[in-house]
Design a protein around this motif. Structure first.
Motif, PDB file in Angstrom:
ATOM      1  N   GLU A 157       0.867  -1.172   0.000  1.00 49.28           N
ATOM      2  CA  GLU A 157       0.000   0.000   0.000  1.00 49.28           C
ATOM      3  C   GLU A 157       0.900   1.217   0.000  1.00 49.28           C
ATOM      4  O   GLU A 157       1.737   1.378   0.883  1.00 49.28           O
ATOM      5  CB  GLU A 157      -0.891  -0.004   1.245  1.00 49.28           C
ATOM      6  CG  GLU A 157      -1.889   1.147   1.217  1.00 49.28           C
ATOM      7  CD  GLU A 157      -2.102   1.797   2.557  1.00 49.28           C
ATOM      8  OE1 GLU A 157      -2.922   1.299   3.338  1.00 49.28           O
ATOM      9  OE2 GLU A 157      -1.435   2.840   2.803  1.00 49.28           O
ATOM     10  N   SER A 160      -1.117   6.907  -1.614  1.00 49.21           N
ATOM     11  CA  SER A 160      -2.244   7.290  -0.753  1.00 49.21           C
ATOM     12  C   SER A 160      -2.409   8.782  -0.476  1.00 49.21           C
ATOM     13  O   SER A 160      -2.429   9.211   0.688  1.00 49.21           O
ATOM     14  CB  SER A 160      -2.144   6.534   0.589  1.00 49.21           C
ATOM     15  OG  SER A 160      -1.961   5.170   0.365  1.00 49.21           O
ATOM     16  N   PRO A 161      -2.535   9.604  -1.540  1.00 60.64           N
ATOM     17  CA  PRO A 161      -2.751  11.040  -1.319  1.00 60.64           C
ATOM     18  C   PRO A 161      -4.183  11.322  -0.874  1.00 60.64           C
ATOM     19  O   PRO A 161      -5.028  10.426  -0.882  1.00 60.64           O
ATOM     20  CB  PRO A 161      -2.503  11.643  -2.700  1.00 60.64           C
ATOM     21  CG  PRO A 161      -2.857  10.558  -3.652  1.00 60.64           C
ATOM     22  CD  PRO A 161      -2.495   9.258  -2.967  1.00 60.64           C
ATOM     23  N   ASN A 162      -4.422  12.568  -0.510  1.00 53.53           N
ATOM     24  CA  ASN A 162      -5.754  12.984  -0.082  1.00 53.53           C
ATOM     25  C   ASN A 162      -6.381  13.856  -1.160  1.00 53.53           C
ATOM     26  O   ASN A 162      -5.789  14.847  -1.581  1.00 53.53           O
ATOM     27  CB  ASN A 162      -5.652  13.755   1.231  1.00 53.53           C
ATOM     28  CG  ASN A 162      -4.936  12.945   2.298  1.00 53.53           C
ATOM     29  OD1 ASN A 162      -5.141  11.734   2.402  1.00 53.53           O
ATOM     30  ND2 ASN A 162      -4.069  13.588   3.052  1.00 53.53           N
ATOM     31  N   HIS A 171       3.754  12.137   0.272  1.00 49.32           N
ATOM     32  CA  HIS A 171       3.140  11.256  -0.720  1.00 49.32           C
ATOM     33  C   HIS A 171       4.132  10.915  -1.823  1.00 49.32           C
ATOM     34  O   HIS A 171       4.133   9.802  -2.338  1.00 49.32           O
ATOM     35  CB  HIS A 171       1.893  11.913  -1.308  1.00 49.32           C
ATOM     36  CG  HIS A 171       0.854  12.223  -0.279  1.00 49.32           C
ATOM     37  ND1 HIS A 171       0.362  13.491  -0.095  1.00 49.32           N
ATOM     38  CD2 HIS A 171       0.249  11.448   0.644  1.00 49.32           C
ATOM     39  CE1 HIS A 171      -0.529  13.472   0.885  1.00 49.32           C
ATOM     40  NE2 HIS A 171      -0.609  12.243   1.360  1.00 49.32           N
ATOM     41  N   TYR A 197      -4.428   3.833  -1.131  1.00 50.05           N
ATOM     42  CA  TYR A 197      -5.485   4.039  -0.134  1.00 50.05           C
ATOM     43  C   TYR A 197      -5.736   5.544   0.005  1.00 50.05           C
ATOM     44  O   TYR A 197      -5.091   6.227   0.795  1.00 50.05           O
ATOM     45  CB  TYR A 197      -5.026   3.429   1.190  1.00 50.05           C
ATOM     46  CG  TYR A 197      -6.035   3.479   2.317  1.00 50.05           C
ATOM     47  CD1 TYR A 197      -7.224   2.753   2.257  1.00 50.05           C
ATOM     48  CD2 TYR A 197      -5.778   4.222   3.464  1.00 50.05           C
ATOM     49  CE1 TYR A 197      -8.128   2.780   3.309  1.00 50.05           C
ATOM     50  CE2 TYR A 197      -6.681   4.250   4.526  1.00 50.05           C
ATOM     51  CZ  TYR A 197      -7.850   3.531   4.436  1.00 50.05           C
ATOM     52  OH  TYR A 197      -8.748   3.553   5.485  1.00 50.05           O
ATOM     53  N   GLY A 199      -7.098   9.255   0.705  1.00 47.41           N
ATOM     54  CA  GLY A 199      -7.790  10.021   1.733  1.00 47.41           C
ATOM     55  C   GLY A 199      -8.960  10.684   1.017  1.00 47.41           C
ATOM     56  O   GLY A 199      -8.773  11.646   0.276  1.00 47.41           O
ATOM     57  N   TYR A 373     -10.000   7.963  11.307  1.00 51.33           N
ATOM     58  CA  TYR A 373      -8.941   7.418  10.460  1.00 51.33           C
ATOM     59  C   TYR A 373      -8.526   6.018  10.922  1.00 51.33           C
ATOM     60  O   TYR A 373      -8.465   5.063  10.140  1.00 51.33           O
ATOM     61  CB  TYR A 373      -7.774   8.401  10.555  1.00 51.33           C
ATOM     62  CG  TYR A 373      -6.540   8.115   9.726  1.00 51.33           C
ATOM     63  CD1 TYR A 373      -6.629   7.792   8.377  1.00 51.33           C
ATOM     64  CD2 TYR A 373      -5.272   8.213  10.311  1.00 51.33           C
ATOM     65  CE1 TYR A 373      -5.483   7.569   7.628  1.00 51.33           C
ATOM     66  CE2 TYR A 373      -4.116   8.003   9.568  1.00 51.33           C
ATOM     67  CZ  TYR A 373      -4.228   7.672   8.229  1.00 51.33           C
ATOM     68  OH  TYR A 373      -3.094   7.455   7.506  1.00 51.33           O
ATOM     69  N   ASP A 377      -8.975   2.237   9.220  1.00 55.69           N
ATOM     70  CA  ASP A 377      -7.824   1.385   8.935  1.00 55.69           C
ATOM     71  C   ASP A 377      -8.010  -0.032   9.510  1.00 55.69           C
ATOM     72  O   ASP A 377      -7.570  -1.003   8.905  1.00 55.69           O
ATOM     73  CB  ASP A 377      -6.535   2.015   9.494  1.00 55.69           C
ATOM     74  CG  ASP A 377      -5.703   2.678   8.398  1.00 55.69           C
ATOM     75  OD1 ASP A 377      -5.700   2.145   7.265  1.00 55.69           O
ATOM     76  OD2 ASP A 377      -5.062   3.715   8.656  1.00 55.69           O
ATOM     77  N   TYR A 395       2.882  -1.280   4.519  1.00 58.03           N
ATOM     78  CA  TYR A 395       2.332   0.076   4.457  1.00 58.03           C
ATOM     79  C   TYR A 395       3.504   1.029   4.284  1.00 58.03           C
ATOM     80  O   TYR A 395       4.367   1.092   5.162  1.00 58.03           O
ATOM     81  CB  TYR A 395       1.641   0.443   5.768  1.00 58.03           C
ATOM     82  CG  TYR A 395       0.333  -0.266   6.052  1.00 58.03           C
ATOM     83  CD1 TYR A 395       0.325  -1.546   6.588  1.00 58.03           C
ATOM     84  CD2 TYR A 395      -0.889   0.362   5.801  1.00 58.03           C
ATOM     85  CE1 TYR A 395      -0.875  -2.193   6.871  1.00 58.03           C
ATOM     86  CE2 TYR A 395      -2.091  -0.275   6.087  1.00 58.03           C
ATOM     87  CZ  TYR A 395      -2.076  -1.551   6.615  1.00 58.03           C
ATOM     88  OH  TYR A 395      -3.262  -2.177   6.903  1.00 58.03           O
ATOM     89  N   VAL A 397       4.347   4.478   4.602  1.00 54.64           N
ATOM     90  CA  VAL A 397       3.771   5.700   5.183  1.00 54.64           C
ATOM     91  C   VAL A 397       4.848   6.425   5.997  1.00 54.64           C
ATOM     92  O   VAL A 397       5.705   5.781   6.615  1.00 54.64           O
ATOM     93  CB  VAL A 397       2.577   5.349   6.105  1.00 54.64           C
ATOM     94  CG1 VAL A 397       1.890   6.618   6.613  1.00 54.64           C
ATOM     95  CG2 VAL A 397       1.563   4.455   5.402  1.00 54.64           C
ATOM     96  N   GLN A 401       3.617   8.830  11.101  1.00 54.20           N
ATOM     97  CA  GLN A 401       2.481   7.974  11.456  1.00 54.20           C
ATOM     98  C   GLN A 401       2.911   6.661  12.114  1.00 54.20           C
ATOM     99  O   GLN A 401       2.144   5.691  12.131  1.00 54.20           O
ATOM    100  CB  GLN A 401       1.622   7.717  10.218  1.00 54.20           C
ATOM    101  CG  GLN A 401       1.007   9.002   9.692  1.00 54.20           C
ATOM    102  CD  GLN A 401      -0.103   8.771   8.676  1.00 54.20           C
ATOM    103  OE1 GLN A 401      -0.789   7.760   8.691  1.00 54.20           O
ATOM    104  NE2 GLN A 401      -0.268   9.725   7.779  1.00 54.20           N
ATOM    105  N   HIS A 404       0.411   5.709  14.796  1.00 51.85           N
ATOM    106  CA  HIS A 404      -0.858   5.270  14.216  1.00 51.85           C
ATOM    107  C   HIS A 404      -0.781   3.800  13.784  1.00 51.85           C
ATOM    108  O   HIS A 404      -1.672   3.004  14.083  1.00 51.85           O
ATOM    109  CB  HIS A 404      -1.201   6.161  13.016  1.00 51.85           C
ATOM    110  CG  HIS A 404      -2.363   5.664  12.210  1.00 51.85           C
ATOM    111  ND1 HIS A 404      -3.666   5.801  12.614  1.00 51.85           N
ATOM    112  CD2 HIS A 404      -2.414   4.994  11.035  1.00 51.85           C
ATOM    113  CE1 HIS A 404      -4.472   5.251  11.719  1.00 51.85           C
ATOM    114  NE2 HIS A 404      -3.728   4.753  10.754  1.00 51.85           N
TER     115      HIS A 404
END
Ligand code: ARG
Length: 633
Positions: A157, A160-162, A171, A197, A199, A373, A377, A395, A397, A401, A404
């Protein structure tokens, strides 16, 4: 190779491969060398060759040897390692076909490959494997001995931008590193699934829809959805902030603001988002349009980076029902509890000691019932396992994070899925500092790539003759620009922060993307001038390659499959990049010594075969990193 194996060890390649775990001499020259050396050392030392094999490691520079052994690694009791190394060194046969007598210092034994056999096995192997040299499809098999059992499955994964927010440096790094990891595992024979993924869910998307109702422009949306949505988003946010201040002020002046609050943008956005979560068809359709148009634009950018995704997942794709179900389960299992109306996970109660403290107290349901969030997940992870039954999931990321993801994996574990949690891994990375575009501070990936490409275009124009021969200079400049950005990103370890430096990354001095491309294109140019066919290279007399420069290039080439295998352990792009720059340095210092054009015909063929093999390996390495090697620039 087969003949050499018979001659050297009296064994077929298959028999050698069977003797050691993960040994594939037909695709990795070093496996062959390690196997042979293990056999010889076993005879000398009486140690089980299976213990020797994994103890033979390669060196950081060629002057230290091709393989090195630390005597204590063989765990022989009762004698000093220094003395053992000395004895074994003395007993090593003078006439070993593959290695000269080892150099011993303290308890280290350094082994140097004899030039002729390595040259004559490695170059043909590269000619034969081509783009596959360095790949090892056995590693990803569920059962290495039985391909019919199928491949292991890896989910990466990344990116994953928003939606409606800038595609920022985090990103970009995730995209670069994730694309690379996906390639790496694919080359190692895994069944790789690439997931983005997005946002794309939350109250802010209710706000965005409002903004579109008020100020949206169909044309602008279709032409440039990412920028248009971003502009709308910024505008409505500014408005909302101003409105909030107004309301707050009036409140302090003693006014009744109930009605104002009930009609505020914030409240409207909340209501709109409520419609979305309640699956109101109109609200959903509108939102889906924003999402689809944004994805279409993202795809164009990803294509420039040689990246595709198998699935555009996203926060919006996690269903309320699924989240409710896990929520209930968490309550039953006492993983979460009520706290001032909200649901929280109190890790300190659940996990003993320091770890519990470190994991803090995340909320998984707000007082008004909305999921967060982390909540999404949790469901998404379990959903992916249901759907894909993955053997591993990475992931990619930012390290911002870390907490998280630690919370996420721990919750999965507490839910009773220790096995699934163990298959998940967070591959993190540091920050990019000092990134800005000529437009200001907003960092859209497209803007960055355009700026860098422009800069490369300027540089290319400076050499008029070469420039005139490049077929599509804009496209080449674009590739060179992308290479600049990517190589800079991959130079250090992932976890390190680095400063985005346009001048440094686009320079031809030092270990940069353009320099790497230049090294690749230079070999192509020699090949064009030499004008030899593949057939002529395949039949070249390789015994003519005796100069130290030629042999050293081959010794480095032989290391490529091992480098890839090592990268599967480090998961660091820099492992590959460092190797490639070692290769380019060896090449650039050899050109004066090993001329192709102008040499006698047989020598010309042999040298061209050498350079062509280097070209193959450089290209393979660059493609693994996600770069597009150019033939001219
Ligand atoms: N969209 C998130 C962000 O921009 C990154 C998503 C990371 N992946 C995840 N499964 N949480 O910060």
């Amino acid at each position: 190779m087969e003949q050499l194996a018979q001659k050297v060890d009296g064994m077929s390649l298959d028999a050698i491969a069977d003797k050691y775990p993960n040994c594939h001499p037909e695709i990795n020259p070093f496996d062959f060398y390690r196997a042979h050396l293990s056999n010889v050392l076993a005879d000398i030392s009486g140690v089980d060759p299976k213990i020797i094999y994994p103890a033979l490691s390669w060196t950081s520079s060629l002057d230290k040897g091709d393989l090195i052994l630390a005597a204590p690694a063989l765990r022989v009791k009762g004698q000093k390692p220094d003395e053992l190394a000395k004895q074994w060194g003395e007993k090593f046969p003078d006439n070993d076909p593959l290695f000269v007598k080892p150099t011993v210092s303290n308890y280290f034994m350094a082994f140097y490959a004899r030039p002729a056999p390595i040259v004559e096995t490695v170059i043909p192997m590269i000619q034969k494997s081509g783009a596959n040299f360095g790949n090892n499809k056995f590693l990803g098999l569920k059962d290495p001995k039985d391909p019919s059992k199928g491949q292991k499955r890896m989910i990466v994964e990344f990116s994953s931008p928003n939606i409606a927010k800038p595609f920022h440096a985090g990103h970009l790094r995730s995209t670069i590193i994730g694309g690379f990891l996906a390639n790496l595992y694919q080359g190692a024979g895994w069944d790789v699934i690439r997931i983005n993924y997005l946002g794309d869910w939350g109250k802010q998307y209710g706000l965005l829809a409002l903004a579109f109702e008020k100020y949206g422009d169909e044309e602008a949306l279709k032409k440039d959805p990412i920028n248009h949505l971003f502009q709308l988003y910024v505008r409505i946010n500014t408005e909302m902030t101003a409105e909030k201040e107004q309301i707050e002020k009036r409140k302090q002046d003693g006014e009744d603001v109930t009605e104002l609050e009930a009609n505020s943008l914030d409240e409207q956005a909340r209501r709109y988002f409520k419609k979305m979560t309640d699956r109101d068809p109109d609200a959903l359709a509108q939102w889906k349009r924003f999402r689809d148009l944004s994805i279409t634009r993202y795809k164009e950018t990803y294509a420039r980076l040689n990246i595709h995704f198998d699935e555009y997942s996203g926060e919006s794709q996690v269903s309320e029902e699924a989240m409710e179900k896990v929520g209930k389960e968490m309550e039953e299992k006492k993983i979460c509890k009520e706290d001032k109306g909200a649901m929280i996970v109190d890790f300190q109660e659940l996990v003993p000691g320091k770890e519990g403290k470190r994991l803090e107290k995340p909320i998984i349901r707000k007082r008004d019932g909305t999921a967060l969030y982390l909540t999404r997940d949790i469901s998404e992870l379990l959903g992916r396992y249901e759907k894909y039954k993955f053997d591993q999931m990475i992931y990619v990321v930012a390290s911002a994070q870390d907490l998280h993801l630690r919370q996420l994996f721990k919750i999965i574990e507490l839910l009773g899925h220790k096995d699934i949690a163990a298959k998940c891994q967070h591959v993190n990375f540091g920050l990019v500092l000092g990134m800005s575009t000529r437009k200001g501070t907003v960092k859209f990936l497209d803007d960055i790539l355009r700026d860098v490409a422009d800069k490369m275009h300027e540089t290319m124009k400076k050499n008029e003759t070469k420039y005139s021969q490049v077929e599509n200079p804009e496209a080449t400049a674009d590739i060179l620009g992308i290479s600049s950005v990517m190589a800079q990103d991959m130079t250090g370890k992932r976890i390190n922060n680095y400063t985005f430096n346009m001048d440094a990354m686009t320079s031809f001095e030092g270990d940069t993307g353009p320099y790497l491309q230049y090294a690749h294109a230079r070999v192509s140019s020699i090949r064009r001038r030499a004008n030899l066919s593949d057939e002529e290279l395949a039949t070249a007399d390789l015994s003519l390659l005796t100069e130290p420069h030629a042999v050293n290039i081959v010794r480095l080439l032989a290391l490529w499959p091992d480098t890839v295998q090592n990268t599967l352990r480090t998961l660091e792009p820099t492992t590959v990049l460092t190797y490639l720059f070692r290769m380019t340095h060896a090449l650039s210092s050899s050109y004066d010594q090993l001329q192709v054009v102008g040499s006698e015909r047989e020598l010309m063929k042999a040298r061209m075969a050498l350079y062509d093999a280097a070209h193959t390996v450089l290209g393979n390495g660059m493609r693994l990193l996600g770069l597009s090697p150019v033939e001219r620039m």
